[in-house]
Design an enzyme around this catalytic site. Structure first.
Site, PDB file in Angstrom:
ATOM      1  N   HIS A  13       0.703  -1.312  -0.126  1.00 28.95           N
ATOM      2  CA  HIS A  13       0.182   0.009   0.152  1.00 28.95           C
ATOM      3  C   HIS A  13       0.943   1.217  -0.025  1.00 28.95           C
ATOM      4  O   HIS A  13       1.228   1.468   1.040  1.00 28.95           O
ATOM      5  CB  HIS A  13      -0.894   0.160   1.156  1.00 28.95           C
ATOM      6  N   HIS A  15       1.674   5.384  -1.759  1.00 24.35           N
ATOM      7  CA  HIS A  15       1.205   6.716  -2.685  1.00 24.35           C
ATOM      8  C   HIS A  15       2.407   7.001  -3.121  1.00 24.35           C
ATOM      9  O   HIS A  15       3.488   7.455  -2.707  1.00 24.35           O
ATOM     10  CB  HIS A  15       0.552   7.561  -1.889  1.00 24.35           C
ATOM     11  N   LYS A  97      -9.135  -0.465  -5.958  1.00 25.55           N
ATOM     12  CA  LYS A  97      -9.184   0.110  -4.754  1.00 25.55           C
ATOM     13  C   LYS A  97     -10.684   1.050  -4.452  1.00 25.55           C
ATOM     14  O   LYS A  97     -11.355   1.835  -5.310  1.00 25.55           O
ATOM     15  CB  LYS A  97      -8.251   1.451  -4.740  1.00 25.55           C
ATOM     16  N   HIS A 134     -10.364   1.083   1.831  1.00 26.32           N
ATOM     17  CA  HIS A 134     -10.185   2.255   2.638  1.00 26.32           C
ATOM     18  C   HIS A 134     -11.581   2.098   3.515  1.00 26.32           C
ATOM     19  O   HIS A 134     -12.499   2.815   3.350  1.00 26.32           O
ATOM     20  CB  HIS A 134     -10.130   3.666   2.075  1.00 26.32           C
ATOM     21  N   HIS A 172      -4.597  -0.322   5.953  1.00 23.41           N
ATOM     22  CA  HIS A 172      -4.176   0.285   6.990  1.00 23.41           C
ATOM     23  C   HIS A 172      -5.170   0.236   8.083  1.00 23.41           C
ATOM     24  O   HIS A 172      -5.719   1.293   8.536  1.00 23.41           O
ATOM     25  CB  HIS A 172      -4.105   1.910   6.559  1.00 23.41           C
ATOM     26  N   ASP A 245       1.527   2.692   3.663  1.00 23.84           N
ATOM     27  CA  ASP A 245       0.640   3.947   3.487  1.00 23.84           C
ATOM     28  C   ASP A 245       1.382   5.027   3.519  1.00 23.84           C
ATOM     29  O   ASP A 245       1.104   6.184   3.891  1.00 23.84           O
ATOM     30  CB  ASP A 245      -0.682   3.964   4.466  1.00 23.84           C
TER      31      ASP A 245
END
Ligand code: NCD
Ligand code: ZN
Length: 345
Positions: A13, A15, A97, A134, A172, A245
């Site tokens: 995970h 970004h 996602k 999420h 997360h 994350d």
């Protein structure tokens, strides 16, 4: 133990952002992870296979070292079954996602009601394409600290009941309730855990002043939840695996009257996990969590190369370049206790 060598890990995970910002941060992850699962919450979001593969090309072009970014598609109310069928046949796209609309950074294009994408979820179940979630409700009436717990009861549980064969990663996780729910479910449900949720509780966000660089979503919770996460991560249960994350934002966007959510951990991600596992006297469980269980869940081969971490204190820089701006990493200007010393990449 002062030196540990284990199978090269993956980050399930991450970004990476795009363009100059992406070029500034990608090597921090490539220095130790073999594969990363790249989140699609760009502006505009990555909603098609073509966009995902183009984005992947830009990531690979920004690096000289060997690195395998795996991609996700951003689920929207308009995602088509055809796009899912296409994704299933592309090796580099391994998940879809789901952001509840309004839940977090760049989630405006997210799904407003899962029933609007029922046919897409049906197709994902049929094609065995995992859903990455999420897991927070967004209703203003629900307390921020309860949003994950409420999501599990009112959204996740009915979803899994309706799609028992759909493979799902609750991303997360931050609560004892999530640990319990995932532990008690069948093998189709797994969860990622970040280093920052293993190391910090909400006091780290709000005592002695407000700490914008400790603000992320789902927000840090109370100590009993941190302990439940640490126990889950170090338990050797393959349902829990590594997903940093790491979520960079420009310094001025964090240090603001309305600061962005996201913690930039990539420059010491593996080292911070080692610190957490050492605290729990469970360094022997780090390899399974960091290097095996995620690959197993996504049905990909385990890595064959190794990395070595040494117990050696170094100081994290106060900031890094982030395109034209700066990004502040977790632990900026303070000590990190483990260091990646070598990998045979
Ligand atoms: C992430 C981001 O900045 O993209 N922020 C965060 O606080 N974790 C989005 C997300 O994963 O929620
Ligand atoms: Zn994220």
């Amino acid at each position: 133990m002062h030196r540990i060598t284990f199978t090269q890990p993956d980050d399930w995970h991450l970004h990476l952002r795009d363009n100059a910002n992406m070029s500034s941060v990608v090597s921090a992850s490539a220095r130790c992870f073999a594969r990363v699962l790249v989140m699609p919450n760009l502006k505009p979001p990555i909603t098609t296979c073509v966009q995902a593969l183009d984005y992947r090309q830009r990531i690979c072009a920004a690096l000289t070292s060997h690195f395998n970014p795996l991609m996700t598609l951003y689920l929207t109310n308009n995602t088509s079954v055809t796009e899912i069928a296409k994704a299933k046949n592309i090796e580099q796209i391994i998940a879809v996602k789901y952001y509840p609309a309004g839940a977090t950074t760049h989630s405006e294009a997210g799904v407003t009601d899962l029933r609007r994408v029922w046919d897409v979820l049906e197709a994902m179940q049929t094609y065995d394409l995992p859903l990455s979630i999420h897991g927070e409700v967004t209703a203003a009436s629900i307390d921020l600290f309860d949003r994950e717990k409420v999501f599990i009861e009112y959204v996740l549980d009915p979803l899994l009941e309706h799609f028992p064969k759909l493979r799902v990663v609750l991303e997360h996780i931050t609560t004892q309730e999530a640990v319990e729910y995932v532990s008690n479910s069948d093998a189709n449900l797994a969860a990622t855990i970040t280093a920052h949720h293993l190391l910090m509780n909400r006091n780290e966000l709000l005592t002695g002043g407000i700490h914008p660089h400790h603000y992320c979503l789902p927000v840090l919770k109370r100590e009993k939840h941190r302990q439940a996460l640490l126990e889950a991560a170090t338990s050797g249960n393959p349902k829990f695996f590594l997903g940093t994350d790491s979520a960079p934002h420009a310094k001025n966007a964090k240090e603001s009257a309305c600061g962005c959510a996201g913690i930039y951990t990539a420059p010491a991600a593996l080292e911070l996990y080692a610190e957490a596992f050492e605290q729990a006297q469970a360094l022997d469980k780090l390899e399974g969590f960091a290097s095996f269980y995620g690959a197993d869940f996504y049905r990909l081969p385990r890595n064959t190369k190794t990395v070595t971490l040494e117990k050696r204190t170094w100081s994290m820089p106060a900031y890094f370049a982030y395109g034209e701006e700066k990004v502040v990493p977790l632990r900026a200007g303070t000590d990190i206790y483990w260091q990646l010393v070598q990998n045979d990449l």
